[in-house]
Design an enzyme around this catalytic site. Structure first.
Site, short mmCIF file in Angstrom:
data_model
loop_
_atom_site.label_atom_id
_atom_site.label_comp_id
_atom_site.label_asym_id
_atom_site.label_seq_id
_atom_site.Cartn_x
_atom_site.Cartn_y
_atom_site.Cartn_z
N TYR A 155 0.68 -1.16 0.06
CA TYR A 155 0.03 -0.07 -0.07
C TYR A 155 1.01 1.19 0.21
O TYR A 155 2.09 1.06 -0.39
CB TYR A 155 -0.80 -0.09 1.07
CG TYR A 155 -2.19 1.11 1.21
CD1 TYR A 155 -2.88 0.97 0.26
CD2 TYR A 155 -2.26 1.59 2.47
CE1 TYR A 155 -3.94 2.08 0.53
CE2 TYR A 155 -3.37 2.43 2.55
CZ TYR A 155 -4.31 2.65 1.63
OH TYR A 155 -5.10 3.82 1.64
N ARG A 208 -5.93 10.09 -11.20
CA ARG A 208 -5.26 10.77 -10.09
C ARG A 208 -4.80 9.72 -8.97
O ARG A 208 -5.63 9.42 -8.07
CB ARG A 208 -6.28 11.90 -9.33
CG ARG A 208 -5.71 12.73 -8.31
CD ARG A 208 -5.22 12.18 -7.05
NE ARG A 208 -6.21 12.20 -5.95
CZ ARG A 208 -6.32 11.15 -5.29
NH1 ARG A 208 -5.47 10.35 -5.03
NH2 ARG A 208 -7.49 11.16 -4.47
N LYS A 226 -5.45 -1.63 -2.58
CA LYS A 226 -6.62 -1.23 -1.39
C LYS A 226 -7.35 -2.94 -1.18
O LYS A 226 -7.81 -3.15 -0.27
CB LYS A 226 -7.40 -0.61 -2.38
CG LYS A 226 -7.14 0.92 -2.33
CD LYS A 226 -7.47 1.78 -1.26
CE LYS A 226 -6.94 3.15 -1.35
NZ LYS A 226 -7.01 3.91 -0.01
N GLU A 297 -12.13 4.67 -6.68
CA GLU A 297 -10.83 5.18 -5.95
C GLU A 297 -9.84 5.89 -6.91
O GLU A 297 -9.76 5.60 -8.25
CB GLU A 297 -10.10 3.56 -5.92
CG GLU A 297 -8.53 4.05 -4.99
CD GLU A 297 -8.94 4.49 -3.49
OE1 GLU A 297 -9.90 3.91 -2.79
OE2 GLU A 297 -8.20 5.50 -3.08
N ASP A 298 -9.35 7.06 -6.31
CA ASP A 298 -8.48 7.82 -7.41
C ASP A 298 -8.91 8.43 -8.63
O ASP A 298 -8.06 8.23 -9.51
CB ASP A 298 -7.11 7.31 -7.27
CG ASP A 298 -6.30 7.04 -5.99
OD1 ASP A 298 -7.06 7.43 -4.89
OD2 ASP A 298 -5.26 6.80 -5.76
N ASP A 320 -13.81 6.32 -2.01
CA ASP A 320 -12.95 6.15 -0.81
C ASP A 320 -12.38 7.48 -0.57
O ASP A 320 -12.24 8.01 0.61
CB ASP A 320 -12.07 4.95 -1.19
CG ASP A 320 -10.81 4.94 -0.19
OD1 ASP A 320 -11.57 5.07 1.12
OD2 ASP A 320 -9.75 4.71 -0.27
N ASP A 321 -12.02 8.37 -1.61
CA ASP A 321 -11.21 9.53 -1.32
C ASP A 321 -12.18 10.49 -0.85
O ASP A 321 -11.68 11.28 -0.12
CB ASP A 321 -10.66 10.02 -2.89
CG ASP A 321 -9.62 8.99 -3.10
OD1 ASP A 321 -8.73 8.62 -2.75
OD2 ASP A 321 -9.81 8.24 -4.34
N ASN A 476 -0.33 11.75 -0.10
CA ASN A 476 0.46 10.55 -0.39
C ASN A 476 1.14 10.63 -1.69
O ASN A 476 0.64 11.33 -2.54
CB ASN A 476 -0.58 9.12 -0.47
CG ASN A 476 -1.02 9.08 1.27
OD1 ASN A 476 -0.47 9.02 2.23
ND2 ASN A 476 -2.49 8.69 1.22
N1 LIG Z 1 -4.57 10.30 3.90
C1 LIG Z 1 -5.57 9.67 3.12
O1 LIG Z 1 -6.36 8.82 3.48
C2 LIG Z 1 -5.70 10.38 1.73
C3 LIG Z 1 -4.90 11.26 1.14
N2 LIG Z 1 -5.23 11.62 -0.37
C4 LIG Z 1 -4.12 12.53 -0.79
O2 LIG Z 1 -4.69 13.83 -1.05
C5 LIG Z 1 -4.21 14.26 -1.97
C6 LIG Z 1 -5.09 15.13 -2.81
O3 LIG Z 1 -6.12 14.20 -3.35
P1 LIG Z 1 -7.41 14.94 -4.25
O4 LIG Z 1 -7.91 15.68 -3.18
O5 LIG Z 1 -8.15 13.53 -4.69
O6 LIG Z 1 -6.45 15.59 -5.15
P2 LIG Z 1 -6.97 16.81 -6.37
O7 LIG Z 1 -5.94 16.96 -7.50
O8 LIG Z 1 -8.43 16.48 -6.68
O9 LIG Z 1 -6.74 18.09 -5.31
C7 LIG Z 1 -5.67 18.57 -5.11
C8 LIG Z 1 -5.93 19.89 -4.57
O10 LIG Z 1 -4.72 20.84 -4.08
C9 LIG Z 1 -4.87 21.98 -4.52
N3 LIG Z 1 -3.57 22.62 -4.37
C10 LIG Z 1 -2.61 22.18 -5.54
N4 LIG Z 1 -1.45 23.04 -5.13
C11 LIG Z 1 -1.84 23.61 -4.02
C12 LIG Z 1 -1.08 24.59 -3.20
N5 LIG Z 1 0.35 24.99 -3.43
N6 LIG Z 1 -1.64 25.12 -1.80
C13 LIG Z 1 -2.71 24.73 -1.70
N7 LIG Z 1 -3.64 23.73 -2.39
C14 LIG Z 1 -2.99 23.31 -3.57
C15 LIG Z 1 -5.47 22.01 -5.75
O11 LIG Z 1 -5.91 23.17 -6.24
C16 LIG Z 1 -6.84 21.04 -5.39
O12 LIG Z 1 -7.77 21.62 -5.06
C17 LIG Z 1 -3.28 13.43 -2.72
O13 LIG Z 1 -1.78 13.42 -2.51
C18 LIG Z 1 -4.14 11.93 -2.28
O14 LIG Z 1 -2.97 11.06 -2.25
C19 LIG Z 1 -6.46 11.49 -0.76
C20 LIG Z 1 -7.36 10.67 -0.16
C21 LIG Z 1 -7.18 9.80 1.08
C1 LIG Z 2 -5.10 6.94 0.72
C2 LIG Z 2 -5.83 7.45 -0.57
O1 LIG Z 2 -6.66 6.89 -0.89
C3 LIG Z 2 -4.97 8.36 -1.34
O2 LIG Z 2 -3.92 8.74 -1.20
O3 LIG Z 2 -5.61 8.66 -2.50
MG LIG Z 3 -7.26 6.98 -2.90
#
Ligand SMILES: NC(=O)C1=CN([C@@H]2O[C@H](COP(=O)(O)OP(=O)(O)OC[C@H]3O[C@@H](n4cnc5c(N)ncnc54)[C@H](O)[C@@H]3O)[C@@H](O)[C@H]2O)C=CC1
Ligand SMILES: CC(=O)C(=O)O
Ligand SMILES: [Mg+2]
Length: 634
Positions: A155, A208, A226, A297-298, A320-321, A476
């Site tokens: 993962y 993504r 996953k 997912e993603d 999930d996201d 991540n």
């Molecule tokens: N820890 C967890 O369980 C999870 C973590 N994630 C992580 O969250 C991150 C984002 O995922 P999504 O929302 O789906 O991506 P996304 O691409 O839909 O959103 C990214 C957002 O970040 C913003 N952004 C980009 N540069 C920025 C900056 N310099 N300052 C502030 N905001 C900025 C963008 O404008 C956009 O609104 C990924 O790295 C993903 O791995 C996602 C789901 C679960």
């Molecule tokens: C953990 C997860 O779902 C993500 O980073 O997109």
């Molecule tokens: Mg995800």
């Protein structure tokens, strides 16, 4: 399909086939000479002239080292042998296959340098992957018994590296590929999958992957990772999981030019064309497996929200996201309130700055606002008041109503220009300015921008009005984390509460330990899936998701929380998942959504108390034990 049974069937049918060939040769020929002749003949015939007769089709042929051609099966052969969908869509020549293999072999050292902190991560992944292909029972036993060590391999973070290099790493296919070229075929090709029962599908379109952007067909790796957690944490039977890649092209220019890329080399479909592909996929899988649960997912934000709204009231699905992440974040945010020595009911007073307004960030703000509003009495003014606790910053800075072309999902969280003016801010204000002016209790990152919480931002957070400010650097994989725990604790000291999406070690400084919690949706999605399956709920309601989040929040004991430990250790993920699943089942019963599962019908379910629900869940979790096998002629 269980490798165990497939291997058994494969070797017996291979023997049968071999015997047939031996009988066809002169009676004086020895068995080994006949086998050699057969082998020679198979190889010469596959090169061209005479065809080779095979007595197997579909996945059995892919798992047969004698007949498998992998990505070199032509499209007509794929149709003839029921292989459509069981391989990535691109047909490769045998020369290209070798090139791909060699590129991968040579890249090993570079990957080790650029990848996760464990330089052997990818080598470990390969060894585990080979075991996964050989013996699933043993694979999951190893994974379950060493989850802390190997979750970071199967993962996040290593799975990110695996996806980035999937073309090179690809050996045996796992899962199904539905491509834009399969339009009109999906209803039949779904029957190419060998299992009659599928409980869980994790599907991506690769647009993504973690914080790594558009990885096209290579995104299948995340669905496999996953589902590994579904088996390891939720005890979903590995014979009943299906990783799926919907390949509608890619907008990643590097992949579009890469001659060794395994996916469709065209730009992504969009609009109605895109939706029609996903619609066809959903219809096909729910026709074959009406009780399956599909985890999205993603997917890039615009499709994540759109498809969730499109399907959530008709199909057993969730994103999930958007939804899993929201629940995990809420559990952590409530933990941060408790860590300040305050009751959870104080949550609506927290000032929260969120960096990232994508599927994850907006999902979190949405759910957190609802939780606050509920705590405040669920009136309109409660909602208004809850809304005023969030400041959302994206790539263009603070989002206010003055933003032009505002994303409709972000609109409800846009701050009023006048109001932020009074706070010394304006449309597009930088993250550091927002933190300086707002002095938030919580700084939460879902931006996919590694290092976004720079020294300056961390210094600004020192002004927080909270006794124990919290940082959630949730992006991540590891290199995308908004900051490391070392950076955070070194500026903010030991009273900080810290969580990250990918695992980091605790930080030791001045004789104290700064706890690094892993705030990842892995603590919820397996329980959401399992609870939905065992309740037989037709849909996944907001109430079921809320119950899951509250269960996770309540899992942590006061003494742990006061030490800054707001999420459990991954070593207890199986127990947490059981609890979360039970909470989901209970909520489904209370909402009258539960239709039962197997012998446990809706009426029986209603009679169970919470302890009995937990036992019911536990008894239905698959354990990695070898079953007794008996051979019967087909
Ligand atoms: N820890 C967890 O369980 C999870 C973590 N994630 C992580 O969250 C991150 C984002 O995922 P999504 O929302 O789906 O991506 P996304 O691409 O839909 O959103 C990214 C957002 O970040 C913003 N952004 C980009 N540069 C920025 C900056 N310099 N300052 C502030 N905001 C900025 C963008 O404008 C956009 O609104 C990924 O790295 C993903 O791995 C996602 C789901 C679960
Ligand atoms: C953990 C997860 O779902 C993500 O980073 O997109
Ligand atoms: Mg995800």
């Amino acid at each position: 399909m269980s490798n165990f049974s497939s291997q058994l069937r494969l070797s017996s049918s291979l023997l049968k086939h071999l015997k047939h060939q031996i009988n066809a040769t002169s009676s004086t020929t020895s068995a080994s000479a006949a086998a050699m002749m057969f082998e020679r003949r198979s190889f010469t015939t596959t090169e061209g002239s005479r065809p080779t007769i095979v007595h197997k089709r579909s996945i059995d042929i892919l798992h047969d080292p004698w007949f498998n051609k992998g990505t070199a099966f032509s499209m007509t052969e794929r149709d003839r042998l029921d292989l459509r969908g069981l391989l990535p869509p691109t047909v490769m020549s045998s020369q290209q296959q070798i090139e791909r293999f060699m590129v991968d072999l040579k890249r090993l050292e570079v990957q080790a340098r650029d990848g996760p902190s464990d330089p052997n991560a990818l080598a470990k992944w390969r060894i585990l992957n080979r075991l996964h292909d050989r013996n699933e029972t043993m694979y999951y036993k190893v994974l379950i018994e060493n989850i802390e060590e190997y979750a970071p391999i199967v993962y996040t973070p290593t799975v990110g590296l695996v996806c980035q290099n999937y073309s090179g790493l690809f050996r045996r296919p796992r899962g199904m590929y539905f491509s834009a070229e399969d339009r009109g075929e999906m209803m039949s090709m779904v029957y190419n999958w060998p299992a009659d029962q599928v409980d869980m599908i994790v599907v991506t379109d690769g647009s993504r992957i973690l914080g790594l952007g558009d990885l096209g067909v290579q995104g299948i790796g995340i669905t496999i990772g996953k589902l590994d957690l579904y088996v390891a944490a939720a005890g979903i039977n590995p014979q009943r999981v299906l990783p799926v890649m919907i390949d509608v092209g890619t907008n990643n220019e590097r992949l579009l030019k890469d001659p060794l890329y395994l996916g469709l080399q065209e730009h992504r479909l969009d609009g109605e064309e895109y939706i029609s592909v996903v619609d066809e996929f959903m219809e096909a899988v729910f026709t074959r497996w009406p009780h399956v649960i599909v985890q999205f997912e993603d997917f890039q934000s615009k499709w994540a929200f759109n498809l969730l709204q499109r399907y959530r009231n008709t199909y057993r699905m969730f994103n999930d996201d958007v939804q899993g992440t929201a629940g995990v974040a809420i559990a952590g945010l409530l933990g941060a309130v408790r860590a300040q020595g305050k009751p959870m009911i104080d949550f609506p007073k927290q000032k929260i700055v969120v960096a990232g307004a994508g599927s994850a960030g907006i999902g979190v703000v949405n759910a957190a606002r609802k939780t606050m509003a509920r705590m405040l009495g669920n009136t309109e003014s409660a909602f208004e008041s809850a809304s005023s606790q969030f400041w959302v910053v994206d790539a263009n800075g603070l989002i206010t109503e003055e933003r032009t072309n505002i994303d409709p999902q972000a609109l409800p969280f846009a701050r009023k220009a006048k109001e932020v003016g009074h706070q010394g801010l304006r449309e597009g204000a930088s993250l550091v300015e927002v933190v300086q002016q707002i002095k938030p209790d919580v700084l939460l990152g879902l931006s996919a921008v590694g290092g976004l919480f720079s020294k300056e931002v961390l210094e600004a957070l020192k002004g927080s009005t909270s006794t124990r400010p919290a940082i959630f650097a949730m992006s991540n994989p590891t290199k995308n984390a908004e900051c490391t725990p070392e950076e955070a604790f070194s500026v903010l000291g030991d009273q900080l509460i810290f969580a990250s999406g990918s695992p980091f070690n605790d930080v030791k400084f001045d004789g104290v330990i700064g706890h690094c919690n892993q705030g990842n949706n892995m603590y919820l999605f397996p329980g959401i899936g399992l609870g939905t399956l065992l309740s037989g709920s037709r849909i996944i309601s907001d109430g079921m998701l809320q119950a899951a989040a509250e269960c996770l929040a309540a899992y942590m004991k006061d003494d742990e929380v006061l030490k800054g430990i707001i999420y459990p250790s991954i070593s207890s993920i199986r127990d947490i998942t059981k609890e979360v699943a039970a909470a989901v089942v209970k909520e489904a019963i209370e909402e009258d959504l539960a239709e039962g599962y197997r012998d446990m019908d809706a009426r029986e379910l209603k009679k169970l108390d919470m302890e009995e629900i937990k036992t019911y869940v536990k008894n239905n979790m698959w354990e990695p034990r070898y079953p007794t096998l008996v051979y019967r002629k087909e």
